[in-house]
Design a protein around this motif. Structure first.
Motif, PDB file in Angstrom:
ATOM      1  N   ARG A  84      -1.057  10.546   5.829  1.00 24.32           N
ATOM      2  CA  ARG A  84      -2.174   9.523   5.156  1.00 24.32           C
ATOM      3  C   ARG A  84      -1.898   8.121   5.796  1.00 24.32           C
ATOM      4  O   ARG A  84      -2.827   7.315   6.315  1.00 24.32           O
ATOM      5  N   ARG A  85      -0.674   7.578   5.956  1.00 20.49           N
ATOM      6  CA  ARG A  85      -0.473   6.440   6.309  1.00 20.49           C
ATOM      7  C   ARG A  85      -0.870   6.299   7.889  1.00 20.49           C
ATOM      8  O   ARG A  85      -1.578   5.107   8.326  1.00 20.49           O
ATOM      9  N   HIS A 104       2.406  15.328  -2.416  1.00 20.85           N
ATOM     10  CA  HIS A 104       2.229  15.949  -3.441  1.00 20.85           C
ATOM     11  C   HIS A 104       2.711  17.317  -3.159  1.00 20.85           C
ATOM     12  O   HIS A 104       2.240  18.104  -2.145  1.00 20.85           O
ATOM     13  N   MET A 152       1.003  -1.128   0.013  1.00 20.96           N
ATOM     14  CA  MET A 152      -0.020  -0.152  -0.126  1.00 20.96           C
ATOM     15  C   MET A 152       1.076   1.114   0.063  1.00 20.96           C
ATOM     16  O   MET A 152       1.684   1.256   0.895  1.00 20.96           O
ATOM     17  N   GLU A 153       0.798   2.048  -1.174  1.00 21.90           N
ATOM     18  CA  GLU A 153       1.724   3.110  -1.230  1.00 21.90           C
ATOM     19  C   GLU A 153       0.870   4.508  -0.637  1.00 21.90           C
ATOM     20  O   GLU A 153      -0.391   4.519  -0.927  1.00 21.90           O
ATOM     21  N   PHE A 154       1.645   5.371  -0.098  1.00 25.97           N
ATOM     22  CA  PHE A 154       1.156   6.727   0.419  1.00 25.97           C
ATOM     23  C   PHE A 154       1.900   8.166  -0.181  1.00 25.97           C
ATOM     24  O   PHE A 154       2.855   8.415   0.671  1.00 25.97           O
ATOM     25  N   PRO A 155       1.803   8.035  -1.480  1.00 26.13           N
ATOM     26  CA  PRO A 155       2.600   9.369  -1.984  1.00 26.13           C
ATOM     27  C   PRO A 155       1.937  10.528  -1.522  1.00 26.13           C
ATOM     28  O   PRO A 155       0.990  10.889  -1.077  1.00 26.13           O
ATOM     29  N   THR A 184       7.928  10.712  10.363  1.00 22.12           N
ATOM     30  CA  THR A 184       7.339  10.060   9.098  1.00 22.12           C
ATOM     31  C   THR A 184       7.128  11.006   8.265  1.00 22.12           C
ATOM     32  O   THR A 184       7.278  10.751   6.866  1.00 22.12           O
ATOM     33  N   TYR A 237      -7.981   6.800   2.432  1.00 19.36           N
ATOM     34  CA  TYR A 237      -6.852   6.326   1.877  1.00 19.36           C
ATOM     35  C   TYR A 237      -6.824   7.012   0.418  1.00 19.36           C
ATOM     36  O   TYR A 237      -5.817   7.306  -0.123  1.00 19.36           O
ATOM     37  N   ILE A 254       4.468  11.540   6.757  1.00 20.20           N
ATOM     38  CA  ILE A 254       3.226  10.771   5.983  1.00 20.20           C
ATOM     39  C   ILE A 254       1.956  10.746   6.664  1.00 20.20           C
ATOM     40  O   ILE A 254       1.813   9.525   7.425  1.00 20.20           O
TER      41      ILE A 254
END
Length: 507
Positions: A82-83, A6, A1-4, A78, A205, A80
């Motif tokens: 969203r993760r 932007h 599962m990726e969490f790019p 981290t 997600y 990130i």
């Protein structure tokens, strides 16, 4: 599962992200309605929980919010968010299963302990999610549409909450009519709420995440925690938030207990009053959103917090000294007052914190704000439960009596006992919170009279559409239109004088 992440978001990507935020709000509202609030409290009462235990159940979620402090380190390392939201919210919502199993595994005292475990597990993981979510939304949602967007989201959530409350209330009420001692309907309601929450994880997600900006990367952790308290404007906001949170959570958890235990109403009436409050909130959310964008969040709070405080005081008059013919009409009035003012407070209070938190430091500022709220919200219901149990056999009465000239009467003006003391203390703490709000500063705030004029003008436009009595319509609309024109002309004259001052200073 990726969490790019932007660096920039296109208009299309932002729109899809905001739509996903609304969808998550819908599923989260179903989860919250069915696993928290009136159904959770009613379930605890059915298990035989005391007022002190009810207070503990209400105190656990804000106590868990203290985990937002160490969450700052996790988030800023981290980067990130969203993760973090996806993983921790998934675990939080799956932990509701502990509550689902209680009727089939271990009712009674062990059931209360398992309920406390389920509530605690859900709250702990949700607290970490909240810290990341607040910072994420601060960077995602453009500030110029903040009020309108969240008013729309809250209005949709209110509608969903109404339908969910009705559905859950009807299911439980009909089931208990056939099996009065059964706990199974609560298990079904909790399970549906858990499934809805898990669906919401998918929507989380799909929300895009802007790259996180951290201006204080090299600062020590304790310095990070001190920043919100060193900012004078934000510190004043936190003082108001703490007092307001204490006032609301001192009384709020016991409204359901009061209706079920003291007034002896069925769950159908309790859910009906809750729905009335939610309908009122839904009707007012977008109204308050427009006013907060037009004036300021503080201006809206100054108008609506007194309404909420008076509504809390009116609970003490629902039994004078017992249930009377005006009890139900008074409860209807209370729920309308609390519903419309809660819509404004929930919207404007959160938006004010988002607005005053500096960009790049929003994680620590909003976490600090949440922690201050949480400490107050932990202490208040615990204190409320202790006060209610300690003063259950005490009462304070004021009566108006007369005997003479061939007639007599004896009329109870005020009769306060048990939970009434909790509502009365909540009222006085609410008055102190309003005092603290007065010294909070927000750019662009309007005076209270201007906001009231605008409120009445909007109400007048509504009456012009809804009223079928022509004389009544015009008697209200014409003065309100005049008041609005007066406030606008006053605003234009103020702008003109300010521009003249600028011209003079520049020359």
């Amino acid at each position: 599962m990726e969490f790019p992440v932007h660096d920039t978001l296109s208009d299309e990507s932002l729109k899809k992200g905001l739509d996903a935020v609304v969808r998550d709000g819908i599923t989260s509202q179903i989860k919250m309605t069915l696993t928290e609030s009136i159904f959770l409290i009613a379930f605890a009462v059915a298990l035989g929980a005391s007022n002190a235990v009810i207070g503990l159940i209400a105190a656990i979620p804000p106590l868990a919010q203290l985990l937002q402090i160490p969450s700052i380190v996790l988030i800023e390392r981290t980067k990130i968010r969203r993760r973090i939201c996806v993983l921790f919210s998934a675990v939080s919502r799956l932990s509701i299963m502990a509550m689902v199993l209680i009727p089939f595994v271990t009712p009674g005292i062990p059931g209360i302990l398992l309920l406390l475990f389920g509530v605690t597990s859900h709250a702990v993981f949700n607290a970490v999610t909240a810290a990341a979510w607040n910072s994420w939304m601060k960077d995602l949602i453009p500030q110029e549409i903040l009020g309108r967007f969240f008013s729309k989201r809250l209005a949709v959530q209110a509608l969903v909450g109404i339908l969910t409350t009705l559905g859950g209330g009807i299911l439980i009420d009909q089931w208990l009519r056939n099996e009065p001692a059964s706990l199974a309907p609560y298990s079904i309601v909790f399970f549906v709420g858990m499934v809805a929450g898990i669906i919401g994880v998918y929507f989380i997600y799909t929300i895009p995440e802007p790259r996180m900006i951290i201006e204080s990367l090299n600062q020590k952790f304790l310095d990070t925690l001190r920043r919100p308290f060193q900012n004078e404007d934000f510190r004043k906001l936190m003082m108001f938030s703490a007092a307001w949170s204490f006032a609301v959570t001192l009384a709020g958890p016991f409204f359901t207990v009061y209706l079920l235990e003291v007034l002896g109403y069925d769950l159908s009436i309790v859910t009906g009053l809750a729905v009335l409050s939610q309908v009122t909130s839904m009707l007012f959310y977008q109204w308050w959103g427009r006013l907060s964008d037009r004036f300021s969040n503080k201006s809206v709070l100054r108008v609506t917090t007194p309404i909420y405080v008076v509504g809390m005081l009116l609970w003490t008059f629902t039994t004078v000294p017992g249930i009377h013919m005006l009890t139900l009409p008074l409860l209807i009035l209370i729920h309308v007052m609390l519903g419309q003012s809660a819509a404004a407070v929930n919207l404007a209070h959160g938006n004010l914190a988002l607005k005053l938190a500096p960009r790049g430091e929003s994680t620590s500022y909003l976490a600090g704000w949440s922690v201050v709220n949480s400490i107050a919200a932990v202490m208040a219901p615990l204190a409320g439960g202790i006060i209610a149990d300690s003063l259950s056999d005490s009462y304070l009465s004021f009566r108006l009596a007369w005997q003479g000239l061939g007639f007599s009467f004896d009329f109870g003006l005020i009769d306060i006992r048990g939970l009434d003391f909790v509502f009365l203390i909540s009222f006085f703490v609410g008055l102190y919170a309003i005092h603290r709000l007065a010294i909070v500063r927000e750019a662009g705030e309007a005076d209270q009279r201007t906001v009231l004029d605008a409120m009445l003008a909007q109400a007048g436009r509504g009456l012009r559409t809804l009223s079928t009595v022509d004389g009544l319509r015009h008697s209200i609309v014409i003065p309100l239109a005049h008041a609005l024109r007066s406030s606008r002309s006053q605003a234009r004259s103020t702008e003109t004088s300010e521009s003249e001052k600028e011209d003079t200073s520049s020359s």
